[in-house]
Write an enzyme that holds these catalytic residues in place. Sequence first.
Site, PDB file in Angstrom:
ATOM      1  N   GLU A 129     109.198  29.971 -81.035  1.00 51.55           N
ATOM      2  CA  GLU A 129     109.622  29.987 -82.439  1.00 51.55           C
ATOM      3  C   GLU A 129     110.366  28.694 -82.726  1.00 51.55           C
ATOM      4  O   GLU A 129     110.976  28.123 -81.831  1.00 51.55           O
ATOM      5  CB  GLU A 129     110.586  31.158 -82.692  1.00 51.55           C
ATOM      6  N   LYS A 131     113.470  26.557 -83.918  1.00 54.31           N
ATOM      7  CA  LYS A 131     114.908  26.861 -83.954  1.00 54.31           C
ATOM      8  C   LYS A 131     115.449  26.371 -85.299  1.00 54.31           C
ATOM      9  O   LYS A 131     115.576  25.175 -85.537  1.00 54.31           O
ATOM     10  CB  LYS A 131     115.631  26.186 -82.794  1.00 54.31           C
ATOM     11  N   ASP A 133     117.894  25.483 -88.162  1.00 55.68           N
ATOM     12  CA  ASP A 133     119.275  24.995 -88.150  1.00 55.68           C
ATOM     13  C   ASP A 133     120.009  25.501 -89.389  1.00 55.68           C
ATOM     14  O   ASP A 133     120.141  24.804 -90.383  1.00 55.68           O
ATOM     15  CB  ASP A 133     119.257  23.458 -88.129  1.00 55.68           C
ATOM     16  N   TYR A 248     114.100  36.901 -87.248  1.00 55.41           N
ATOM     17  CA  TYR A 248     113.327  36.849 -85.995  1.00 55.41           C
ATOM     18  C   TYR A 248     113.857  37.751 -84.885  1.00 55.41           C
ATOM     19  O   TYR A 248     113.391  37.681 -83.758  1.00 55.41           O
ATOM     20  CB  TYR A 248     113.298  35.404 -85.465  1.00 55.41           C
ATOM     21  N   LYS A 338     115.946  21.717 -77.003  1.00 53.92           N
ATOM     22  CA  LYS A 338     116.550  20.895 -78.060  1.00 53.92           C
ATOM     23  C   LYS A 338     115.773  19.600 -78.245  1.00 53.92           C
ATOM     24  O   LYS A 338     115.406  18.945 -77.262  1.00 53.92           O
ATOM     25  CB  LYS A 338     117.992  20.544 -77.686  1.00 53.92           C
ATOM     26  N   CYS A 432     141.478 -12.017 -94.322  1.00 55.22           N
ATOM     27  CA  CYS A 432     141.251 -10.666 -94.852  1.00 55.22           C
ATOM     28  C   CYS A 432     140.346 -10.743 -96.081  1.00 55.22           C
ATOM     29  O   CYS A 432     140.629 -11.506 -97.014  1.00 55.22           O
ATOM     30  CB  CYS A 432     142.587 -10.033 -95.215  1.00 55.22           C
ATOM     31  N   CYS A 435     142.627  -9.820 -99.307  1.00 48.89           N
ATOM     32  CA  CYS A 435     143.721 -10.624 -99.855  1.00 48.89           C
ATOM     33  C   CYS A 435     143.712 -12.071 -99.377  1.00 48.89           C
ATOM     34  O   CYS A 435     144.506 -12.881 -99.834  1.00 48.89           O
ATOM     35  CB  CYS A 435     145.062  -9.983 -99.505  1.00 48.89           C
ATOM     36  N   CYS A 452     144.897  -7.259 -90.765  1.00 48.72           N
ATOM     37  CA  CYS A 452     145.516  -8.089 -91.789  1.00 48.72           C
ATOM     38  C   CYS A 452     146.975  -7.650 -91.834  1.00 48.72           C
ATOM     39  O   CYS A 452     147.256  -6.471 -91.935  1.00 48.72           O
ATOM     40  CB  CYS A 452     144.833  -7.821 -93.129  1.00 48.72           C
ATOM     41  N   CYS A 457     148.510  -6.789 -99.275  1.00 49.57           N
ATOM     42  CA  CYS A 457     147.044  -6.696 -99.316  1.00 49.57           C
ATOM     43  C   CYS A 457     146.580  -5.542-100.217  1.00 49.57           C
ATOM     44  O   CYS A 457     146.927  -4.385 -99.990  1.00 49.57           O
ATOM     45  CB  CYS A 457     146.522  -6.498 -97.890  1.00 49.57           C
TER      46      CYS A 457
HETATM   47  P1  AMP Z   1     123.435  27.591 -80.698  1.00 50.48           P
HETATM   48  O1  AMP Z   1     124.095  27.795 -82.041  1.00 50.48           O
HETATM   49  O2  AMP Z   1     123.076  26.181 -80.432  1.00 50.48           O
HETATM   50  O3  AMP Z   1     124.165  28.301 -79.616  1.00 50.48           O
HETATM   51  O4  AMP Z   1     122.010  28.308 -80.806  1.00 50.48           O
HETATM   52  C1  AMP Z   1     121.923  29.663 -80.957  1.00 50.48           C
HETATM   53  C2  AMP Z   1     121.612  29.995 -82.373  1.00 50.48           C
HETATM   54  O5  AMP Z   1     120.345  29.495 -82.761  1.00 50.48           O
HETATM   55  C3  AMP Z   1     121.496  31.461 -82.611  1.00 50.48           C
HETATM   56  O6  AMP Z   1     122.746  32.060 -82.774  1.00 50.48           O
HETATM   57  C4  AMP Z   1     120.700  31.509 -83.879  1.00 50.48           C
HETATM   58  O7  AMP Z   1     121.592  31.514 -84.978  1.00 50.48           O
HETATM   59  C5  AMP Z   1     119.966  30.188 -83.916  1.00 50.48           C
HETATM   60  N1  AMP Z   1     118.512  30.293 -84.027  1.00 50.48           N
HETATM   61  C6  AMP Z   1     117.761  29.580 -84.880  1.00 50.48           C
HETATM   62  N2  AMP Z   1     116.471  29.898 -84.780  1.00 50.48           N
HETATM   63  C7  AMP Z   1     116.371  30.847 -83.825  1.00 50.48           C
HETATM   64  C8  AMP Z   1     115.291  31.594 -83.300  1.00 50.48           C
HETATM   65  N3  AMP Z   1     114.028  31.409 -83.693  1.00 50.48           N
HETATM   66  N4  AMP Z   1     115.573  32.505 -82.340  1.00 50.48           N
HETATM   67  C9  AMP Z   1     116.851  32.695 -81.917  1.00 50.48           C
HETATM   68  N5  AMP Z   1     117.911  32.032 -82.392  1.00 50.48           N
HETATM   69  C10 AMP Z   1     117.679  31.111 -83.343  1.00 50.48           C
END
Ligand code: AMP
Length: 745
Positions: A129, A131, A133, A248, A338, A432, A435, A452, A457
């Site tokens: 899946e 990740k 943000d 998810y 990551k 500077c 000034c 400076c 200034c």
């Molecule tokens: P971290 O905040 O770096 O510890 O990463 C963990 C967090 O990633 C989890 O608490 C989720 O909020 C987030 N996350 C985002 N996408 C996913 C996903 N597909 N499955 C599980 N966690 C996810």
Amino acid sequence: MERLFKVDDELMGVDGALLRIEQLRKEIEHHSYLYYALDAPVISDAAFDSLMRELELFEERYPHLITSASPTQRVGGYIGEAFAPVQHLERMYSLDNAMNEEELSSWFDRVESALEADQQSLTIEYVCELKIDGASIAMTYKGGALAQAATRGDGFTGEDITANVRTIKDVPLRLLEDPLHSGSIEVRGEAYMPRQAFNCLNEELELEAEHTGRQAKTFANPRNAAAGSLRQKDPQISANRKLATFIYAAPEASTSALGLSSQWELLEWLKASGFHTNPSLMLFKERAGVHHFCTEAIKLRGQLDYEIDGVVIKVNSFNQQQRLGYTSKAPRWAIAFKFPPEEKTTLLNAIVVQVGRTGVLTPVAEFDPVEVAGSVISRATLHNIDEVLRKDVRVGDTVVIRKAGDVIPEVVGPVLSLRPSGSRPWQMPTACPSCGSSVYRDDEGSGAAVRCLSAECPAQLLERLNHWVSRGAMDIDGLGPKLIKKLVEQGYLHDVADFYLLTQEQVALTPTGEEKYARSISKEKRAETGDYEKIPVYVGNTVAAKVIAQIQASTQRPFARVLFGLGIRNVGRQVAEILVQNHGSLEALAAAKQEDLEVIDGVGPVIAHTLKEFLNTKHNQDLLKRLSERGLCLKEESGLGAGGSATGLGVAGEAGAGNTLPLLGMSFVLTGTLVELTRNEAEEALRALGAKTPGSVSSKTSYIVAGPGAGSKLHKAEKLNIPVLSEEDLLNILSKEELPDSSRA
Ligand code: AMP
């Protein structure tokens, strides 16, 4: 306008109305799902609005038939002041990271050998899946209707954000199907802010700031924006923030109640039940497929309208997941791969020099705008001359830009093959830029600072004035950098003491630098000046009155804030507090010898030296005298301090004049979120009663005050048997100025 539908209970009766309401809600939910979750609407927006209007009309007529799960209720009333804590029935874990392909391979090895050792048949499937943000959320459905939503918090306790989550359009208020009927189901996922919504929001915040003359409080990235929007006290604001979700996960109690046996089945169930699931999901039987997915996801990253920072790989079978179990913070059956930090190349147009409030010259790279990790950037600090020379970045270079920790813009270095011929290494100016005074190199501190030294200034003056009004110092609302600059240009401000001489009239008649068409003023003026002539806009009386009131209010700030606000080199907030706790007045500080100051825990010789230097300068002595004449507080009001101990928690009675203070000798550590007070206010109030407020827990801590989201400090305090107080207990103590009997040590 005549309505297309009529609500006529005489014809229809309540039962008929209920039937129609149910039909409409189902229909609207279905189309919301198609639109928000599947991005595949089958009716026009106008038709959708029409359904919604009809439902609203029925609900107006029959208010007792409104339920919290109705699509009309996405924006509720105020949540009230607090976000109530929510105990997660099952912990919300974090994820372990794999920073590269090798670490991902090691995770596969660990999973396989653990399951092998457990004599599981070795068919292991992996779900990949993206990740997302954003901000983690958990939602509970009771009887098929959304009953509660919470943040992750510390994994054990989150905050109740139900009213805000209700406003997110792709969150089903009711499950499309409720297999458990009256049971309770929890699902988990990520709330995020699409990039486009994020950019619009920041633009709006900037415009608003321009309008009000305050500093723009924009969000650094979509993740912060999503988290901030979920924690708005007014759900209407969350509703306007255009958040979305990807769901998810579900805790074990829910997946077993639903009879699901794998992550893949769960994802299918989530989708069928009306949740927005991410379209990029894949199931693999081979490691190779997973590695390939990760490589492809990196390429996909820049094309999505939302931010992702990696790929989450999960062992598919719930049975296998259970066997693998958890470490203290993360499941062993999942890993976050990551992405490497995103890097972009762009053209370096200039290296400009900024002058800070203590006179330090900082080189800043200005380049063609590039989008890196979700936001457009065009400037990055180069810190100091040594850094510029080490990286050898030159004006005209093509440079590589990235965001350190995915947040702070950074110039990685030049692309040498693209360097134009004849380019020269960059040099720090010898005068500077503000000034014209000569500058000198100071290797005393942590880096090669060029300074400076001129007390006159103008760039330093602006920075000092901005620092004085900032949050942690005098906290003067309404005086933003733009207005301060204009007031300096008007000749009203020469140092921070001049703030207290400003009159409302002077501020009101200061031009903002903006212009407007003269015709918006009056007809007469228009006749005089012609239609399109522009005239300057002035600050005006309303804003001026506010500013003056805020300046007056700032005379009440405690001495430690004043000391910090002066912007003395090396004297940050914490140091200012320590100095005031030890030498409670300006007089005492001036009388103290450098040797007396440098032995204080948390001070040391460098700070003691710069402080004495500041206090011994005639110019600064004049300034302090004027501040005192204008009502600023140059000693600690309570009289606490002279002779008190700096850091050790001390014993009651140690602080001489402060003996009568009720919390003397006590130390309070604050953790988690406070609702009624800000952390600063709480700490200040405690200190005013004589308590210390260190940042960490030790065996000497008297009490810990824990709010929602409290984490490691609370665990440590519990281990050390330190009494835990709630915010309510704290407010009680502060209002009664004594410890309640039950919490007395
Ligand atoms: P971290 O905040 O770096 O510890 O990463 C963990 C967090 O990633 C989890 O608490 C989720 O909020 C987030 N996350 C985002 N996408 C996913 C996903 N597909 N499955 C599980 N966690 C996810």
